[in-house]
Design a protein around this motif. Structure first.
Motif, PDB file in Angstrom:
ATOM      1  N   GLU A  82     -95.770  11.413  -5.695  1.00  0.00           N
ATOM      2  CA  GLU A  82     -96.471  12.798  -5.532  1.00  0.00           C
ATOM      3  C   GLU A  82     -95.468  13.562  -6.153  1.00  0.00           C
ATOM      4  N   GLU A  83     -94.976  13.466  -7.249  1.00  0.00           N
ATOM      5  CA  GLU A  83     -94.093  14.257  -8.010  1.00  0.00           C
ATOM      6  C   GLU A  83     -94.325  14.045  -9.417  1.00  0.00           C
ATOM      7  N   LEU A  84     -94.125  15.053 -10.323  1.00  0.00           N
ATOM      8  CA  LEU A  84     -94.407  15.004 -11.727  1.00  0.00           C
ATOM      9  C   LEU A  84     -93.503  13.941 -12.510  1.00  0.00           C
ATOM     10  N   ILE A  85     -93.951  13.417 -13.483  1.00  0.00           N
ATOM     11  CA  ILE A  85     -93.147  12.295 -14.656  1.00  0.00           C
ATOM     12  C   ILE A  85     -93.175  13.021 -15.911  1.00  0.00           C
ATOM     13  N   ASN A  86     -92.300  13.137 -16.538  1.00  0.00           N
ATOM     14  CA  ASN A  86     -92.172  13.777 -17.657  1.00  0.00           C
ATOM     15  C   ASN A  86     -91.284  12.724 -18.612  1.00  0.00           C
ATOM     16  N   THR A  87     -91.724  12.013 -19.667  1.00  0.00           N
ATOM     17  CA  THR A  87     -91.118  11.178 -20.399  1.00  0.00           C
ATOM     18  C   THR A  87     -91.387  11.276 -21.921  1.00  0.00           C
ATOM     19  N   GLU A  88     -90.625  10.946 -22.991  1.00  0.00           N
ATOM     20  CA  GLU A  88     -90.918  11.053 -24.133  1.00  0.00           C
ATOM     21  C   GLU A  88     -91.200   9.675 -24.887  1.00  0.00           C
ATOM     22  N   ASP A  89     -91.359   8.677 -24.258  1.00  0.00           N
ATOM     23  CA  ASP A  89     -91.660   7.326 -24.603  1.00  0.00           C
ATOM     24  C   ASP A  89     -92.422   6.564 -23.673  1.00  0.00           C
ATOM     25  N   ALA A  90     -93.644   6.948 -23.184  1.00  0.00           N
ATOM     26  CA  ALA A  90     -94.254   6.208 -22.284  1.00  0.00           C
ATOM     27  C   ALA A  90     -94.550   4.679 -22.187  1.00  0.00           C
ATOM     28  N   PRO A  91     -94.977   4.184 -23.612  1.00  0.00           N
ATOM     29  CA  PRO A  91     -94.967   3.007 -23.572  1.00  0.00           C
ATOM     30  C   PRO A  91     -93.673   1.941 -23.264  1.00  0.00           C
ATOM     31  N   ALA A  92     -92.609   2.769 -23.324  1.00  0.00           N
ATOM     32  CA  ALA A  92     -91.086   1.878 -23.023  1.00  0.00           C
ATOM     33  C   ALA A  92     -91.013   2.006 -21.514  1.00  0.00           C
ATOM     34  N   PHE A 110     -95.660  11.857 -22.432  1.00  0.00           N
ATOM     35  CA  PHE A 110     -96.432  12.023 -21.027  1.00  0.00           C
ATOM     36  C   PHE A 110     -95.772  12.964 -20.186  1.00  0.00           C
ATOM     37  N   LEU A 111     -96.890  13.643 -19.662  1.00  0.00           N
ATOM     38  CA  LEU A 111     -96.624  14.535 -18.519  1.00  0.00           C
ATOM     39  C   LEU A 111     -97.561  14.453 -17.615  1.00  0.00           C
ATOM     40  N   GLY A 112     -97.399  13.866 -16.289  1.00  0.00           N
ATOM     41  CA  GLY A 112     -98.497  13.771 -15.339  1.00  0.00           C
ATOM     42  C   GLY A 112     -97.911  14.315 -14.101  1.00  0.00           C
ATOM     43  N   VAL A 113     -98.825  15.375 -13.422  1.00  0.00           N
ATOM     44  CA  VAL A 113     -98.600  15.804 -12.337  1.00  0.00           C
ATOM     45  C   VAL A 113     -99.535  15.514 -11.058  1.00  0.00           C
ATOM     46  N   PRO A 114     -99.076  15.401  -9.939  1.00  0.00           N
ATOM     47  CA  PRO A 114    -100.093  14.939  -8.873  1.00  0.00           C
ATOM     48  C   PRO A 114    -100.985  16.272  -8.610  1.00  0.00           C
ATOM     49  N   ILE A 115    -102.114  15.806  -8.232  1.00  0.00           N
ATOM     50  CA  ILE A 115    -103.327  17.042  -7.729  1.00  0.00           C
ATOM     51  C   ILE A 115    -103.258  16.885  -6.288  1.00  0.00           C
ATOM     52  N   ILE A 116    -102.857  17.812  -5.485  1.00  0.00           N
ATOM     53  CA  ILE A 116    -102.818  17.641  -3.901  1.00  0.00           C
ATOM     54  C   ILE A 116    -103.340  18.964  -3.357  1.00  0.00           C
ATOM     55  N   HIS A 117    -103.874  18.493  -2.418  1.00  0.00           N
ATOM     56  CA  HIS A 117    -104.584  19.422  -1.359  1.00  0.00           C
ATOM     57  C   HIS A 117    -104.262  19.327  -0.067  1.00  0.00           C
ATOM     58  N   VAL A 127    -100.997  15.363 -19.585  1.00  0.00           N
ATOM     59  CA  VAL A 127    -101.310  15.651 -21.095  1.00  0.00           C
ATOM     60  C   VAL A 127    -100.248  14.514 -21.814  1.00  0.00           C
ATOM     61  N   GLN A 128    -100.684  14.286 -23.082  1.00  0.00           N
ATOM     62  CA  GLN A 128     -99.927  13.298 -23.895  1.00  0.00           C
ATOM     63  C   GLN A 128     -99.965  13.743 -25.318  1.00  0.00           C
ATOM     64  N   GLN A 129     -98.882  13.379 -26.008  1.00  0.00           N
ATOM     65  CA  GLN A 129     -98.711  13.840 -27.280  1.00  0.00           C
ATOM     66  C   GLN A 129     -98.318  12.502 -28.291  1.00  0.00           C
ATOM     67  N   GLN A 130     -98.579  12.573 -29.430  1.00  0.00           N
ATOM     68  CA  GLN A 130     -98.032  11.379 -30.434  1.00  0.00           C
ATOM     69  C   GLN A 130     -96.512  11.676 -30.559  1.00  0.00           C
ATOM     70  N   GLU A 131     -96.247  12.752 -30.800  1.00  0.00           N
ATOM     71  CA  GLU A 131     -94.611  13.087 -31.013  1.00  0.00           C
ATOM     72  C   GLU A 131     -93.950  13.023 -29.762  1.00  0.00           C
ATOM     73  N   ARG A 132     -93.003  12.175 -30.119  1.00  0.00           N
ATOM     74  CA  ARG A 132     -91.590  11.452 -29.026  1.00  0.00           C
ATOM     75  C   ARG A 132     -90.939  13.056 -28.674  1.00  0.00           C
ATOM     76  N   ARG A 133     -91.358  13.520 -27.483  1.00  0.00           N
ATOM     77  CA  ARG A 133     -90.537  14.751 -27.051  1.00  0.00           C
ATOM     78  C   ARG A 133     -90.635  14.968 -25.561  1.00  0.00           C
ATOM     79  N   LYS A 134     -89.970  15.587 -24.818  1.00  0.00           N
ATOM     80  CA  LYS A 134     -89.975  15.949 -23.465  1.00  0.00           C
ATOM     81  C   LYS A 134     -90.714  17.139 -23.368  1.00  0.00           C
ATOM     82  N   PHE A 135     -91.650  17.371 -22.514  1.00  0.00           N
ATOM     83  CA  PHE A 135     -92.171  18.925 -22.357  1.00  0.00           C
ATOM     84  C   PHE A 135     -91.199  19.618 -21.435  1.00  0.00           C
ATOM     85  N   ASP A 136     -91.235  20.983 -21.857  1.00  0.00           N
ATOM     86  CA  ASP A 136     -90.103  21.732 -21.304  1.00  0.00           C
ATOM     87  C   ASP A 136     -90.659  22.265 -19.838  1.00  0.00           C
TER      88      ASP A 136
END
Length: 267
Positions: A82-92, A110-117, A127-136
Protein backbone atom coordinates in the motif's frame (compact mmCIF):
# COMPACT_ATOMS: atom_id res chain seq x y z
CA UNK A 1 0.29 20.45 -13.26
CA UNK A 2 -2.60 22.07 -11.35
CA UNK A 3 -4.40 23.08 -14.53
CA UNK A 4 -3.87 19.59 -15.94
CA UNK A 5 -5.14 17.95 -12.76
CA UNK A 6 -8.22 20.14 -12.68
CA UNK A 7 -8.94 19.37 -16.33
CA UNK A 8 -8.60 15.61 -15.80
CA UNK A 9 -10.88 15.67 -12.74
CA UNK A 10 -13.54 17.52 -14.75
CA UNK A 11 -13.32 15.04 -17.62
CA UNK A 12 -13.49 12.04 -15.29
CA UNK A 13 -16.51 13.53 -13.50
CA UNK A 14 -18.28 13.95 -16.84
CA UNK A 15 -17.62 10.34 -17.95
CA UNK A 16 -20.78 8.27 -18.40
CA UNK A 17 -19.42 5.08 -16.83
CA UNK A 18 -16.35 3.53 -15.22
CA UNK A 19 -14.91 2.24 -18.50
CA UNK A 20 -14.98 5.71 -20.04
CA UNK A 21 -13.55 7.26 -16.86
CA UNK A 22 -10.61 4.84 -16.85
CA UNK A 23 -9.89 5.53 -20.53
CA UNK A 24 -9.83 9.26 -19.80
CA UNK A 25 -7.49 8.76 -16.84
CA UNK A 26 -4.88 6.60 -18.61
CA UNK A 27 -4.90 8.78 -21.73
CA UNK A 28 -4.58 12.09 -19.90
CA UNK A 29 -2.00 10.82 -17.40
CA UNK A 30 0.23 9.51 -20.18
CA UNK A 31 0.02 12.84 -21.99
CA UNK A 32 0.54 14.93 -18.85
CA UNK A 33 3.54 12.94 -17.60
CA UNK A 34 5.01 12.37 -21.08
CA UNK A 35 5.34 8.65 -20.44
CA UNK A 36 4.80 5.83 -22.91
CA UNK A 37 2.45 3.69 -20.80
CA UNK A 38 -0.32 4.45 -18.33
CA UNK A 39 -2.47 1.62 -16.94
CA UNK A 40 -5.08 0.87 -14.28
CA UNK A 41 -5.29 -2.51 -12.55
CA UNK A 42 -8.42 -3.08 -10.45
CA UNK A 43 -8.28 -5.37 -7.43
CA UNK A 44 -10.86 -8.10 -6.83
CA UNK A 45 -10.74 -8.80 -3.09
CA UNK A 46 -12.72 -12.05 -3.41
CA UNK A 47 -10.56 -13.53 -6.17
CA UNK A 48 -7.42 -11.82 -4.78
CA UNK A 49 -6.38 -10.80 -8.28
CA UNK A 50 -5.55 -7.60 -10.19
CA UNK A 51 -7.16 -7.21 -13.61
CA UNK A 52 -5.84 -4.85 -16.29
CA UNK A 53 -8.92 -2.69 -16.94
CA UNK A 54 -7.48 0.21 -18.95
CA UNK A 55 -4.20 1.08 -20.62
CA UNK A 56 -2.65 3.52 -23.01
CA UNK A 57 0.58 2.07 -24.34
CA UNK A 58 0.24 -1.66 -23.67
CA UNK A 59 -1.61 -4.06 -25.99
CA UNK A 60 -5.32 -3.22 -25.99
CA UNK A 61 -6.22 -6.90 -26.44
CA UNK A 62 -4.87 -7.50 -22.93
CA UNK A 63 -7.49 -5.23 -21.32
CA UNK A 64 -9.97 -7.37 -19.41
CA UNK A 65 -8.07 -10.54 -20.32
CA UNK A 66 -4.91 -10.25 -18.22
CA UNK A 67 -4.74 -10.57 -14.45
CA UNK A 68 -2.20 -11.01 -11.67
CA UNK A 69 -2.47 -12.80 -8.34
CA UNK A 70 -2.23 -10.48 -5.35
CA UNK A 71 1.31 -11.71 -4.71
CA UNK A 72 2.52 -11.42 -8.31
CA UNK A 73 4.66 -8.74 -9.89
CA UNK A 74 5.37 -5.15 -9.00
CA UNK A 75 1.66 -4.40 -9.17
CA UNK A 76 1.05 -6.97 -6.44
CA UNK A 77 3.91 -5.52 -4.39
CA UNK A 78 2.47 -1.99 -4.61
CA UNK A 79 -0.88 -3.33 -3.45
CA UNK A 80 0.43 -5.46 -0.60
CA UNK A 81 2.62 -2.66 0.75
CA UNK A 82 0.00 0.00 0.00
CA UNK A 83 2.78 2.38 -0.98
CA UNK A 84 4.30 3.57 -4.23
CA UNK A 85 7.20 1.84 -5.99
CA UNK A 86 9.51 3.82 -8.25
CA UNK A 87 12.25 1.92 -10.09
CA UNK A 88 14.37 2.64 -13.14
CA UNK A 89 14.86 -1.04 -14.04
CA UNK A 90 11.66 -3.00 -13.45
CA UNK A 91 12.82 -6.26 -15.15
CA UNK A 92 15.75 -6.44 -12.72
CA UNK A 93 13.47 -6.20 -9.67
CA UNK A 94 13.09 -9.55 -7.83
CA UNK A 95 9.30 -9.17 -7.85
CA UNK A 96 9.03 -8.44 -11.57
CA UNK A 97 6.51 -10.68 -13.35
CA UNK A 98 6.47 -10.65 -17.14
CA UNK A 99 3.09 -10.62 -18.88
CA UNK A 100 3.69 -11.53 -22.53
CA UNK A 101 0.15 -10.51 -23.57
CA UNK A 102 0.75 -6.87 -22.64
CA UNK A 103 3.94 -6.24 -24.63
CA UNK A 104 5.56 -4.59 -21.62
CA UNK A 105 8.98 -6.20 -22.06
CA UNK A 106 10.47 -3.06 -23.66
CA UNK A 107 9.60 -0.78 -20.75
CA UNK A 108 12.13 -0.37 -17.93
CA UNK A 109 11.03 2.57 -15.77
CA UNK A 110 8.09 1.80 -13.50
CA UNK A 111 6.06 3.96 -11.13
CA UNK A 112 3.07 2.36 -9.42
CA UNK A 113 0.83 3.82 -6.72
CA UNK A 114 -2.01 2.13 -4.80
CA UNK A 115 -5.59 3.25 -5.34
CA UNK A 116 -7.11 3.36 -1.86
CA UNK A 117 -10.57 4.43 -0.73
CA UNK A 118 -11.35 4.69 2.99
CA UNK A 119 -8.32 2.50 3.77
CA UNK A 120 -9.47 -0.21 1.35
CA UNK A 121 -7.35 -1.21 -1.64
CA UNK A 122 -9.18 -0.67 -4.94
CA UNK A 123 -6.35 -1.18 -7.42
CA UNK A 124 -3.01 0.10 -8.70
CA UNK A 125 -2.23 2.97 -11.07
CA UNK A 126 0.94 2.49 -13.14
CA UNK A 127 3.09 4.47 -15.59
CA UNK A 128 6.01 2.97 -17.53
CA UNK A 129 8.71 4.18 -19.87
CA UNK A 130 11.39 2.65 -22.09
CA UNK A 131 14.10 5.04 -20.87
CA UNK A 132 15.79 3.90 -17.67
CA UNK A 133 15.11 6.67 -15.15
CA UNK A 134 13.54 7.30 -11.76
CA UNK A 135 10.42 9.41 -11.78
CA UNK A 136 10.89 12.64 -9.79
CA UNK A 137 8.96 13.79 -6.72
CA UNK A 138 6.58 16.00 -8.68
CA UNK A 139 5.63 13.05 -10.88
CA UNK A 140 5.11 10.87 -7.82
CA UNK A 141 2.90 13.53 -6.23
CA UNK A 142 0.86 13.92 -9.42
CA UNK A 143 0.20 10.19 -9.73
CA UNK A 144 -0.65 9.85 -6.02
CA UNK A 145 -3.14 12.71 -6.35
CA UNK A 146 -4.70 11.11 -9.43
CA UNK A 147 -5.00 7.76 -7.63
CA UNK A 148 -6.85 9.43 -4.77
CA UNK A 149 -9.27 11.03 -7.23
CA UNK A 150 -9.72 7.75 -9.07
CA UNK A 151 -10.43 5.86 -5.83
CA UNK A 152 -13.73 7.66 -5.33
CA UNK A 153 -14.80 6.98 -8.91
CA UNK A 154 -14.03 3.27 -8.57
CA UNK A 155 -15.76 3.01 -5.18
CA UNK A 156 -18.91 4.56 -6.64
CA UNK A 157 -18.78 2.19 -9.61
CA UNK A 158 -18.34 -0.76 -7.27
CA UNK A 159 -21.32 0.24 -5.14
CA UNK A 160 -23.58 0.65 -8.19
CA UNK A 161 -22.43 -2.52 -9.95
CA UNK A 162 -20.60 -0.63 -12.69
CA UNK A 163 -17.38 -2.58 -12.13
CA UNK A 164 -19.19 -5.85 -12.70
CA UNK A 165 -20.81 -4.44 -15.82
CA UNK A 166 -17.45 -3.27 -17.17
CA UNK A 167 -15.81 -6.62 -16.53
CA UNK A 168 -18.64 -8.90 -17.69
CA UNK A 169 -20.44 -6.65 -20.17
CA UNK A 170 -23.70 -6.94 -18.29
CA UNK A 171 -26.18 -4.32 -17.14
CA UNK A 172 -27.46 -6.28 -14.14
CA UNK A 173 -28.26 -3.93 -11.27
CA UNK A 174 -27.55 -4.41 -7.59
CA UNK A 175 -28.41 -2.76 -4.32
CA UNK A 176 -26.06 0.10 -3.53
CA UNK A 177 -24.94 1.08 -0.05
CA UNK A 178 -22.62 4.03 0.60
CA UNK A 179 -20.63 4.54 3.80
CA UNK A 180 -19.39 8.08 4.20
CA UNK A 181 -16.98 9.92 6.46
CA UNK A 182 -18.78 12.59 8.55
CA UNK A 183 -17.64 16.13 7.87
CA UNK A 184 -19.90 17.67 10.52
CA UNK A 185 -21.70 16.47 13.67
CA UNK A 186 -25.39 15.57 13.66
CA UNK A 187 -27.82 13.57 11.55
CA UNK A 188 -29.57 14.62 8.37
CA UNK A 189 -32.55 12.82 6.83
CA UNK A 190 -33.92 13.71 3.44
CA UNK A 191 -34.06 12.92 -0.26
CA UNK A 192 -30.85 12.46 -2.22
CA UNK A 193 -30.86 14.08 -5.63
CA UNK A 194 -28.71 12.91 -8.52
CA UNK A 195 -27.86 15.80 -10.84
CA UNK A 196 -27.70 14.62 -14.45
CA UNK A 197 -26.14 15.50 -16.77
CA UNK A 198 -22.98 16.57 -14.96
CA UNK A 199 -22.41 20.29 -14.52
CA UNK A 200 -20.86 21.85 -17.61
CA UNK A 201 -19.23 25.23 -17.05
CA UNK A 202 -19.08 25.84 -20.80
CA UNK A 203 -22.91 25.98 -20.84
CA UNK A 204 -23.00 28.94 -18.43
CA UNK A 205 -23.68 32.09 -20.48
CA UNK A 206 -21.25 35.00 -20.32
CA UNK A 207 -22.77 38.18 -18.90
CA UNK A 208 -21.29 41.64 -18.54
CA UNK A 209 -20.95 42.80 -14.92
CA UNK A 210 -22.63 46.05 -13.94
CA UNK A 211 -20.04 46.69 -11.23
CA UNK A 212 -16.70 44.98 -11.93
CA UNK A 213 -15.05 46.04 -8.67
CA UNK A 214 -17.95 44.64 -6.65
CA UNK A 215 -17.87 41.36 -8.56
CA UNK A 216 -14.11 41.01 -7.95
CA UNK A 217 -14.65 41.69 -4.24
CA UNK A 218 -17.40 39.05 -4.06
CA UNK A 219 -15.18 36.54 -5.89
CA UNK A 220 -12.22 37.13 -3.56
CA UNK A 221 -14.51 36.82 -0.52
CA UNK A 222 -15.80 33.51 -1.88
CA UNK A 223 -12.25 32.22 -2.38
CA UNK A 224 -11.33 33.06 1.21
CA UNK A 225 -14.47 31.32 2.51
CA UNK A 226 -13.87 28.16 0.47
CA UNK A 227 -10.21 27.98 1.56
CA UNK A 228 -11.34 28.30 5.19
CA UNK A 229 -13.92 25.54 4.75
CA UNK A 230 -11.42 23.19 3.08
CA UNK A 231 -8.88 23.70 5.89
CA UNK A 232 -11.60 23.10 8.48
CA UNK A 233 -12.82 19.87 6.86
CA UNK A 234 -9.23 18.70 6.40
CA UNK A 235 -8.50 19.15 10.09
CA UNK A 236 -11.67 17.24 11.08
CA UNK A 237 -10.83 14.30 8.80
CA UNK A 238 -7.09 14.19 9.47
CA UNK A 239 -7.39 11.25 11.85
CA UNK A 240 -9.60 9.22 9.48
CA UNK A 241 -7.79 9.63 6.16
CA UNK A 242 -4.46 8.39 4.82
CA UNK A 243 -1.67 10.92 4.07
CA UNK A 244 -2.26 10.37 0.33
CA UNK A 245 -5.92 11.32 0.74
CA UNK A 246 -5.10 14.27 2.98
CA UNK A 247 -2.76 15.55 0.24
CA UNK A 248 -5.87 16.29 -1.83
CA UNK A 249 -6.78 19.13 0.50
CA UNK A 250 -3.43 20.80 -0.27
CA UNK A 251 -4.08 20.32 -3.99
CA UNK A 252 -7.49 21.99 -3.70
CA UNK A 253 -6.01 24.87 -1.71
CA UNK A 254 -3.33 25.34 -4.37
CA UNK A 255 -6.02 25.42 -7.05
CA UNK A 256 -7.78 28.18 -5.11
CA UNK A 257 -4.59 30.19 -4.74
CA UNK A 258 -4.59 33.76 -6.06
CA UNK A 259 -1.88 32.73 -8.54
CA UNK A 260 -3.96 29.82 -9.90
CA UNK A 261 -7.74 30.21 -10.08
CA UNK A 262 -7.54 33.84 -9.01
CA UNK A 263 -5.13 34.71 -11.81
CA UNK A 264 -7.41 33.03 -14.37
CA UNK A 265 -10.49 34.98 -13.28
CA UNK A 266 -9.00 38.39 -12.53
CA UNK A 267 -6.86 39.63 -15.42
Amino acid sequence: MLDTLRSIVQEVSAATDLSDALKVVVTRIRNAMHTEVSSVYLYDAEAKRYSLMATKGLNQDAVGNVSLASSQGLVGLVGSREELINTEDAPAHPRYHYLSETGEEKYYSFLGVPIIHHRRLMGVLVVQQQERRKFDESEEAFLVTMSAQLAGVIAHAEATGNITAAAKETTASKEARFSGVPGAPGVGIGKAVVIYPAADLSSVPDKLADDIEQEIERFETALIAVRRDIRSVGQKLSSDLRPEEMALFDVYLNMLDDRALGAEVIV
